[in-house]
Design an enzyme around this catalytic site. Structure first.
Site, PDB file in Angstrom:
ATOM      1  N   HIS A  18       2.735  -7.160   4.597  1.00  0.00           N
ATOM      2  CA  HIS A  18       1.610  -6.459   4.869  1.00  0.00           C
ATOM      3  C   HIS A  18       1.012  -6.690   6.119  1.00  0.00           C
ATOM      4  O   HIS A  18       1.712  -7.510   7.015  1.00  0.00           O
ATOM      5  CB  HIS A  18       0.646  -7.376   3.837  1.00  0.00           C
ATOM      6  CG  HIS A  18       0.458  -6.651   2.456  1.00  0.00           C
ATOM      7  ND1 HIS A  18      -0.513  -5.798   1.625  1.00  0.00           N
ATOM      8  CD2 HIS A  18       1.563  -6.869   1.224  1.00  0.00           C
ATOM      9  CE1 HIS A  18       0.032  -5.520   0.605  1.00  0.00           C
ATOM     10  NE2 HIS A  18       1.200  -6.129   0.397  1.00  0.00           N
TER      11      HIS A  18
ATOM     12  N   HIS B 292       0.736  -1.184   0.021  1.00  0.00           N
ATOM     13  CA  HIS B 292       0.109   0.036  -0.063  1.00  0.00           C
ATOM     14  C   HIS B 292       1.019   1.159   0.065  1.00  0.00           C
ATOM     15  O   HIS B 292       1.905   1.162  -0.576  1.00  0.00           O
ATOM     16  CB  HIS B 292      -0.980  -0.079   1.167  1.00  0.00           C
ATOM     17  CG  HIS B 292      -1.922  -1.326   1.182  1.00  0.00           C
ATOM     18  ND1 HIS B 292      -2.919  -1.687   0.224  1.00  0.00           N
ATOM     19  CD2 HIS B 292      -1.783  -2.330   2.047  1.00  0.00           C
ATOM     20  CE1 HIS B 292      -3.275  -2.844   0.492  1.00  0.00           C
ATOM     21  NE2 HIS B 292      -2.799  -3.341   1.551  1.00  0.00           N
TER      22      HIS B 292
ATOM     23  N   GLU C 166      -2.565   0.560   7.996  1.00  0.00           N
ATOM     24  CA  GLU C 166      -1.570  -0.564   7.537  1.00  0.00           C
ATOM     25  C   GLU C 166      -0.492  -0.119   6.818  1.00  0.00           C
ATOM     26  O   GLU C 166       0.616  -0.699   6.974  1.00  0.00           O
ATOM     27  CB  GLU C 166      -2.463  -1.477   6.638  1.00  0.00           C
ATOM     28  CG  GLU C 166      -1.323  -2.781   6.181  1.00  0.00           C
ATOM     29  CD  GLU C 166      -2.129  -3.488   5.054  1.00  0.00           C
ATOM     30  OE1 GLU C 166      -1.373  -4.380   4.543  1.00  0.00           O
ATOM     31  OE2 GLU C 166      -3.417  -3.146   4.640  1.00  0.00           O
TER      32      GLU C 166
ATOM     33  N   GLU D 218       1.793 -11.732   5.689  1.00  0.00           N
ATOM     34  CA  GLU D 218       0.789 -11.182   6.537  1.00  0.00           C
ATOM     35  C   GLU D 218       1.004 -11.151   7.812  1.00  0.00           C
ATOM     36  O   GLU D 218       1.042 -12.187   8.424  1.00  0.00           O
ATOM     37  CB  GLU D 218      -0.683 -11.722   6.188  1.00  0.00           C
ATOM     38  CG  GLU D 218      -1.134 -11.648   4.951  1.00  0.00           C
ATOM     39  CD  GLU D 218      -1.876 -10.199   4.575  1.00  0.00           C
ATOM     40  OE1 GLU D 218      -1.793  -9.484   5.428  1.00  0.00           O
ATOM     41  OE2 GLU D 218      -2.512 -10.117   3.666  1.00  0.00           O
TER      42      GLU D 218
END
Length: 476
Positions: free
Chosen positions: A379, A310, A325, A441
């Site tokens: 992430h 992102h 995030e 993750e």
């Protein structure tokens, strides 16, 4: 001539301003080649009898011309290196290089400020001007120079509006798909055949990248905030040599995208261009073209691309306490980068090292064009329920499974969170990359327990070390 042209451009506004403009326009903002003029306190654009007027102090403070005020004759003379304009308060004629020319409205005194009509100067120069009535803003665009040294404004704008900036107006145009700045390197991703021109400019110091026969891609326009004169910028905070990065549709004929590195002083740089990826490297010695980073084999360095998920206009998930995030992803990625830089046999490249917007295709393109050995995307996870928690690692291609297993082993141990294992998923960055690639993750931002750890400095340091240990084991 150039600077006077900017002054002359201001008067062009009268030709395009609607007659209905009233006193509200006195609060209008002025943009010159995509950059808003920072007017001094109390300085404002005015409207007199349907004519837009500008304080003469803007000419000296914001445009840098030589301005002389003669109190006895109530005249003001504006000069550049090759042109001179003399205007007299109340006189409907002015002298342009000694020749008398008519003014639509003479200069006026407003308190202790002299206001000059925009139309006079606009008739002297063919500059493009846009008026945004909703935003009460004036957008001025200077002409494109015949050569890089012709001395126009530093690539901060260009073009005559947003219409021609969108791809598709010319099927033959290449497109700019992404920009990122990491490790003191500007990386520009393009699609199509592009022959970039890279050159330094001074006053102020900057490095300019012109991309001829190129327009912005639709994806790029969707991800970046662009002003009506087709310009935008990206803040840079972590590198003392660089003030910011700017980009704009600089010319329509031919369509040319310009990207500018605004510097805080002179800087050396090197340029790499191969397979749609242009890199301006401020770590290089001298202004020269340097060869692209080669694929690594034998005893050479291994290229590791670290991708902070992102960023910019894409914040990612929001944690239970309102944190983004993208912040956690970048903080952790930078810690991984710092550790990998200590490894003499590893060359680390970041897809982004600041809060910039980068498309998935661009992240993949950086890794593929560099012929990286591995790609690691970082992430934070999220769920509509607060129950899910723990760490998991994703891969797509069989060639990535071993990397996923090795890194996850170290990652899960480092986080100490619930181990959700290694999983398959068809994710763009792990599917389209040509080297082993994984997406980590780290934990769930939607879970209170995980979130309490994810933004903790000690936790991030421990996790970064775990990721690096996994990378080292995989690369042997």
């Amino acid at each position: 001539m150039k600077k006077l042209g900017f002054l002359l451009a201001l008067i062009l506004c009268l030709l395009v301003f609607p007659k209905s403009v009233d006193a509200a326009s006195s609060g209008a903002a002025i943009y010159l080649d995509g950059q808003q003029l920072n007017l001094s306190s109390g300085v404002k654009v005015d409207n007199i009898k349907g004519n837009v007027m500008i304080p003469i102090r803007v000419v000296s403070e914001n445009l840098g011309f030589d301005v002389r005020w003669d109190k006895s004759s109530r005249s003001v003379t504006v000069s550049s290196s090759d042109k001179s304009v003399r205007m007299v308060v109340g006189n409907a004629q002015a002298e342009l290089d000694g020749e008398l020319v008519d003014l639509n409205l003479p200069p006026v005194l407003s308190g202790d400020t002299t206001l000059v009509p925009l139309r006079f100067v606009s008739q002297q120069m063919g500059l493009d001007v846009k008026w945004d009535n909703a935003a009460k803003a004036v957008y001025l665009t200077s002409p494109v120079p015949s050569s890089p040294d012709a001395g126009t404004s530093p690539g901060s704008g260009g073009g005559s509006g947003t219409d021609s900036s969108a791809p598709g107006n010319n099927a033959d145009l290449s497109t700019l798909t992404g920009i990122s700045f990491s490790d003191n390197r500007l990386m520009i991703s393009t699609e199509g055949t592009v022959a970039p021109s890279v050159f330094p400019m001074k006053g102020p110091d900057r490095i300019v990248v012109d991309l001829p026969n190129t327009a912005f891609s639709e994806a790029f326009l969707a991800d970046h905030v662009m002003n009506p004169s087709s310009g935008g910028e990206m803040a840079v905070t972590d590198y003392p040599d660089v003030a910011k990065i700017r980009f704009a549709l600089f010319s329509h004929s031919p369509s040319t995208v310009r990207v500018v590195i605004d510097l805080n002083g002179p800087a050396s740089y090197g340029v790499t261009h191969e397979s749609g990826l242009t890199i301006v490297d401020l770590n290089a010695e001298g202004d020269m073209v340097i060869p692209p980073v080669p694929p690594v084999s034998g005893s050479g360095k291994k290229i590791v691309v670290i991708d902070a998920g992102h960023g910019g206009s894409q914040p990612g998930a929001t944690s239970v306490t309102g944190k983004s995030e993208k912040v956690m992803n970048l903080d952790l990625a930078l810690k991984v980068e710092a550790l990998l830089k200590n490894e003499k046999n590893i060359e680390v490249v970041m897809t982004r090292s600041n809060d910039s917007t980068l498309g998935l295709k661009d992240r993949v393109k950086i890794a593929n064009d560099l012929k990286a050995d591995i790609f690691v995307s970082i992430h934070g996870n999220s769920s509509t329920s607060s129950s899910p928690n723990g760490t998991e690692t994703y891969y797509t291609r069989d060639a990535s499974k071993q990397l996923a297993n090795v890194i996850h082993k170290h990652l899960a141990k480092a986080t100490g969170l619930f181990d959700r294992g290694v999983k398959y998923s068809s994710l763009h960055v792990t599917r389209e990359t040509k080297m082993p690639a994984v997406l980590l993750e780290i934990g769930f931002l939607s879970n209170k327990g995980d979130e309490a750890q994810l933004f903790n400095e000690d936790f991030q340091n421990r996790v970064a070390q775990g990721i690096v240990e996994g990378i080292k084991e995989y690369l042997k």
